[in-house]
Design a protein around this motif. Structure first.
Motif, PDB file in Angstrom:
ATOM      1  N   GLN A  93      80.305  22.887  26.491  1.00  0.00           N
ATOM      2  CA  GLN A  93      79.390  23.955  26.891  1.00  0.00           C
ATOM      3  C   GLN A  93      79.798  24.575  28.217  1.00  0.00           C
ATOM      4  O   GLN A  93      79.648  25.776  28.434  1.00  0.00           O
ATOM      5  CB  GLN A  93      77.957  23.419  26.972  1.00  0.00           C
ATOM      6  CG  GLN A  93      77.312  23.131  25.623  1.00  0.00           C
ATOM      7  CD  GLN A  93      76.924  24.403  24.888  1.00  0.00           C
ATOM      8  OE1 GLN A  93      77.216  25.509  25.332  1.00  0.00           O
ATOM      9  NE2 GLN A  93      76.287  24.244  23.743  1.00  0.00           N
ATOM     10  N   THR A  94      80.307  23.746  29.122  1.00  0.00           N
ATOM     11  CA  THR A  94      80.755  24.258  30.420  1.00  0.00           C
ATOM     12  C   THR A  94      81.863  25.285  30.234  1.00  0.00           C
ATOM     13  O   THR A  94      81.794  26.400  30.763  1.00  0.00           O
ATOM     14  CB  THR A  94      81.276  23.113  31.311  1.00  0.00           C
ATOM     15  OG1 THR A  94      80.274  22.113  31.447  1.00  0.00           O
ATOM     16  CG2 THR A  94      81.632  23.634  32.702  1.00  0.00           C
ATOM     17  N   LEU A  95      82.889  24.929  29.470  1.00  0.00           N
ATOM     18  CA  LEU A  95      84.023  25.823  29.261  1.00  0.00           C
ATOM     19  C   LEU A  95      83.617  27.076  28.494  1.00  0.00           C
ATOM     20  O   LEU A  95      84.085  28.185  28.799  1.00  0.00           O
ATOM     21  CB  LEU A  95      85.141  25.092  28.527  1.00  0.00           C
ATOM     22  CG  LEU A  95      85.785  23.922  29.286  1.00  0.00           C
ATOM     23  CD1 LEU A  95      86.819  23.215  28.411  1.00  0.00           C
ATOM     24  CD2 LEU A  95      86.434  24.401  30.571  1.00  0.00           C
ATOM     25  N   ALA A  96      82.736  26.909  27.513  1.00  0.00           N
ATOM     26  CA  ALA A  96      82.281  28.063  26.732  1.00  0.00           C
ATOM     27  C   ALA A  96      81.506  29.042  27.608  1.00  0.00           C
ATOM     28  O   ALA A  96      81.682  30.264  27.505  1.00  0.00           O
ATOM     29  CB  ALA A  96      81.415  27.599  25.565  1.00  0.00           C
ATOM     30  N   THR A  97      80.663  28.510  28.492  1.00  0.00           N
ATOM     31  CA  THR A  97      79.871  29.367  29.384  1.00  0.00           C
ATOM     32  C   THR A  97      80.768  30.066  30.397  1.00  0.00           C
ATOM     33  O   THR A  97      80.571  31.245  30.715  1.00  0.00           O
ATOM     34  CB  THR A  97      78.799  28.531  30.112  1.00  0.00           C
ATOM     35  OG1 THR A  97      78.010  27.818  29.143  1.00  0.00           O
ATOM     36  CG2 THR A  97      77.862  29.424  30.925  1.00  0.00           C
ATOM     37  N   ILE A  98      81.765  29.344  30.908  1.00  0.00           N
ATOM     38  CA  ILE A  98      82.726  29.940  31.846  1.00  0.00           C
ATOM     39  C   ILE A  98      83.478  31.083  31.177  1.00  0.00           C
ATOM     40  O   ILE A  98      83.592  32.188  31.724  1.00  0.00           O
ATOM     41  CB  ILE A  98      83.716  28.882  32.354  1.00  0.00           C
ATOM     42  CG1 ILE A  98      83.015  27.902  33.294  1.00  0.00           C
ATOM     43  CG2 ILE A  98      84.906  29.545  33.060  1.00  0.00           C
ATOM     44  CD1 ILE A  98      83.849  26.691  33.655  1.00  0.00           C
ATOM     45  N   ASP A  99      84.011  30.831  29.992  1.00  0.00           N
ATOM     46  CA  ASP A  99      84.817  31.838  29.301  1.00  0.00           C
ATOM     47  C   ASP A  99      83.976  33.079  28.979  1.00  0.00           C
ATOM     48  O   ASP A  99      84.469  34.215  29.081  1.00  0.00           O
ATOM     49  CB  ASP A  99      85.421  31.252  28.029  1.00  0.00           C
ATOM     50  CG  ASP A  99      86.491  30.215  28.328  1.00  0.00           C
ATOM     51  OD1 ASP A  99      86.973  30.173  29.475  1.00  0.00           O
ATOM     52  OD2 ASP A  99      86.836  29.425  27.424  1.00  0.00           O
ATOM     53  N   PHE A 101      81.312  34.097  30.666  1.00  0.00           N
ATOM     54  CA  PHE A 101      81.020  34.795  31.924  1.00  0.00           C
ATOM     55  C   PHE A 101      82.210  35.639  32.375  1.00  0.00           C
ATOM     56  O   PHE A 101      82.056  36.801  32.742  1.00  0.00           O
ATOM     57  CB  PHE A 101      80.658  33.780  33.013  1.00  0.00           C
ATOM     58  CG  PHE A 101      80.302  34.418  34.325  1.00  0.00           C
ATOM     59  CD1 PHE A 101      79.019  34.863  34.575  1.00  0.00           C
ATOM     60  CD2 PHE A 101      81.268  34.597  35.311  1.00  0.00           C
ATOM     61  CE1 PHE A 101      78.683  35.470  35.777  1.00  0.00           C
ATOM     62  CE2 PHE A 101      80.951  35.209  36.518  1.00  0.00           C
ATOM     63  CZ  PHE A 101      79.658  35.641  36.754  1.00  0.00           C
ATOM     64  N   VAL A 102      83.406  35.053  32.319  1.00  0.00           N
ATOM     65  CA  VAL A 102      84.607  35.771  32.757  1.00  0.00           C
ATOM     66  C   VAL A 102      84.900  36.952  31.839  1.00  0.00           C
ATOM     67  O   VAL A 102      85.282  38.032  32.301  1.00  0.00           O
ATOM     68  CB  VAL A 102      85.815  34.816  32.806  1.00  0.00           C
ATOM     69  CG1 VAL A 102      87.099  35.572  33.102  1.00  0.00           C
ATOM     70  CG2 VAL A 102      85.592  33.734  33.859  1.00  0.00           C
ATOM     71  N   ARG A 103      84.687  36.756  30.549  1.00  0.00           N
ATOM     72  CA  ARG A 103      84.968  37.824  29.585  1.00  0.00           C
ATOM     73  C   ARG A 103      84.008  39.004  29.758  1.00  0.00           C
ATOM     74  O   ARG A 103      84.436  40.165  29.693  1.00  0.00           O
ATOM     75  CB  ARG A 103      84.839  37.276  28.161  1.00  0.00           C
ATOM     76  CG  ARG A 103      85.214  38.278  27.074  1.00  0.00           C
ATOM     77  CD  ARG A 103      85.142  37.665  25.694  1.00  0.00           C
ATOM     78  NE  ARG A 103      83.782  37.337  25.291  1.00  0.00           N
ATOM     79  CZ  ARG A 103      83.281  36.115  25.235  1.00  0.00           C
ATOM     80  NH1 ARG A 103      84.037  35.079  25.559  1.00  0.00           N
ATOM     81  NH2 ARG A 103      82.044  35.899  24.859  1.00  0.00           N
ATOM     82  N   LEU A 104      82.737  38.702  29.997  1.00  0.00           N
ATOM     83  CA  LEU A 104      81.724  39.763  30.094  1.00  0.00           C
ATOM     84  C   LEU A 104      81.612  40.361  31.490  1.00  0.00           C
ATOM     85  O   LEU A 104      81.081  41.465  31.639  1.00  0.00           O
ATOM     86  CB  LEU A 104      80.358  39.219  29.656  1.00  0.00           C
ATOM     87  CG  LEU A 104      80.247  38.751  28.206  1.00  0.00           C
ATOM     88  CD1 LEU A 104      78.860  38.187  27.927  1.00  0.00           C
ATOM     89  CD2 LEU A 104      80.556  39.895  27.240  1.00  0.00           C
ATOM     90  N   TYR A 113      84.823  31.730  41.342  1.00  0.00           N
ATOM     91  CA  TYR A 113      84.105  30.459  41.207  1.00  0.00           C
ATOM     92  C   TYR A 113      84.190  29.954  39.765  1.00  0.00           C
ATOM     93  O   TYR A 113      84.417  28.751  39.526  1.00  0.00           O
ATOM     94  CB  TYR A 113      82.642  30.632  41.611  1.00  0.00           C
ATOM     95  CG  TYR A 113      81.758  29.458  41.232  1.00  0.00           C
ATOM     96  CD1 TYR A 113      81.790  28.283  41.975  1.00  0.00           C
ATOM     97  CD2 TYR A 113      80.910  29.523  40.124  1.00  0.00           C
ATOM     98  CE1 TYR A 113      80.999  27.192  41.617  1.00  0.00           C
ATOM     99  CE2 TYR A 113      80.113  28.445  39.764  1.00  0.00           C
ATOM    100  CZ  TYR A 113      80.160  27.286  40.519  1.00  0.00           C
ATOM    101  OH  TYR A 113      79.378  26.222  40.170  1.00  0.00           O
ATOM    102  N   ALA A 114      84.008  30.855  38.811  1.00  0.00           N
ATOM    103  CA  ALA A 114      84.063  30.473  37.402  1.00  0.00           C
ATOM    104  C   ALA A 114      85.441  29.917  37.047  1.00  0.00           C
ATOM    105  O   ALA A 114      85.560  28.890  36.365  1.00  0.00           O
ATOM    106  CB  ALA A 114      83.717  31.672  36.521  1.00  0.00           C
ATOM    107  N   LEU A 115      86.495  30.575  37.529  1.00  0.00           N
ATOM    108  CA  LEU A 115      87.855  30.098  37.256  1.00  0.00           C
ATOM    109  C   LEU A 115      88.099  28.745  37.920  1.00  0.00           C
ATOM    110  O   LEU A 115      88.747  27.860  37.333  1.00  0.00           O
ATOM    111  CB  LEU A 115      88.874  31.118  37.758  1.00  0.00           C
ATOM    112  CG  LEU A 115      88.903  32.474  37.036  1.00  0.00           C
ATOM    113  CD1 LEU A 115      89.907  33.401  37.709  1.00  0.00           C
ATOM    114  CD2 LEU A 115      89.260  32.289  35.561  1.00  0.00           C
ATOM    115  N   TYR A 116      87.596  28.597  39.125  1.00  0.00           N
ATOM    116  CA  TYR A 116      87.734  27.321  39.833  1.00  0.00           C
ATOM    117  C   TYR A 116      87.047  26.196  39.051  1.00  0.00           C
ATOM    118  O   TYR A 116      87.614  25.113  38.868  1.00  0.00           O
ATOM    119  CB  TYR A 116      87.129  27.446  41.228  1.00  0.00           C
ATOM    120  CG  TYR A 116      87.036  26.151  41.988  1.00  0.00           C
ATOM    121  CD1 TYR A 116      88.166  25.554  42.535  1.00  0.00           C
ATOM    122  CD2 TYR A 116      85.803  25.511  42.156  1.00  0.00           C
ATOM    123  CE1 TYR A 116      88.085  24.358  43.234  1.00  0.00           C
ATOM    124  CE2 TYR A 116      85.712  24.311  42.848  1.00  0.00           C
ATOM    125  CZ  TYR A 116      86.843  23.739  43.382  1.00  0.00           C
ATOM    126  OH  TYR A 116      86.751  22.550  44.073  1.00  0.00           O
TER     127      TYR A 116
END
Length: 255
Positions: A93-99, A101-104, A113-116
């Motif tokens: 879920q962490t990786l899915a939420t990060i991806d 956020f970065v995509r949108l 921060y998201a990439l970190y």
């Protein structure tokens, strides 16, 4: 006797009313929470985070994210959700939420921060609980998550060199490089045990070429010396011995 019967019946009725009241009260509370606005729910999630209840925080933040996907708090909710999922160990879920956020939000001020956090999450996934607790070295395990974390941190540094997370990312990359180098050494030693000396020497040379700033240079050179000795490749062996002697004069492989 009839009087006592009446008293018992009366008490039973009161108890039932009390239970009904509790049940009704709980339903009212659930309905109240369900009808709260985004701000009230977010404040509730922040309180959960402050006391370390990240499971409750993640559940509330996820509800906000679903019900108010375009609200004024949506970006902050997603960032807090990333951290809450990470703290609960929910890697997927962490990786899915990060991806997402970065995509949108590719131009958002907190993309760094998201990439970190993506790098930290992948790096954490590679850690072994029993290795940390029992100090068991498992350098031979699959390093794919470490490689992914390394690329996450590289992406962060390349895209946001001035980010406040860059310094820590660089330190983590050094640790990952050592972990990857140790993996190559373990594979080389496996080949040595199987008398696959060409493969072992190649792994040692790979460490020299790709991880020259790690502590694994000495064992890499020693493996190369042993492998070339077994293969009868005297010139290559002497070159490896010279490099080993120059950098690690106390090595037992120098003779």
């Amino acid at each position: 006797m009839k009087d006592w019967k009446n008293v018992v019946l009366a008490l039973g009725s009161i108890a039932l009313l009390g239970l009904g009241g509790c049940s009704s009260s709980e339903e009212d509370q659930r309905e109240l929470v369900a009808n709260q606005g985004a701000t009230a729910l977010y404040n509730q999630a922040k309180k959960s985070m402050e006391v370390g209840n990240f499971s409750a925080a993640a559940a509330t933040l996820s509800a906000i994210d679903s019900r108010f996907p375009f609200g004024p708090l949506s970006h902050q909710v997603q960032l807090d959700l990333i951290y809450s999922y990470y703290k609960t160990g929910n890697t997927e879920q962490t990786l899915a939420t990060i991806d997402r956020f970065v995509r949108l939000n590719p131009n958002h001020s907190d993309v760094d921060y998201a990439l970190y956090m993506r790098g930290v999450t992948n790096m954490e996934q590679d850690n072994n609980l029993f290795q940390n607790l029992l100090r068991v070295d498992r350098s031979d395990r699959d390093p794919s998550k470490s490689k992914e974390a390394f690329e996450d941190f590289r992406r962060l540094i390349d895209k946001y060199p001035e980010s406040k997370y860059t310094t820590d990312a660089k330190q983590r990359m050094l640790a990952i490089k050592n972990r990857l180098a140790k993996y190559e050494i373990e594979v080389a030693r496996f080949y040595m045990r199987r008398e696959a000396y060409v493969a072992a020497a190649n792994r040692g040379r790979y460490v020299l070429e790709h991880y020259p700033d790690t502590p694994q240079i000495q064992p890499a050179l020693e493996i190369m010396v042993s492998s070339y000795d077994e293969l009868g490749l005297d010139e290559l062996r002497e070159n490896a011995v010279k490099t080993l002697k120059l950098n690690f004069p106390d090595s037992e492989f120098i003779r």
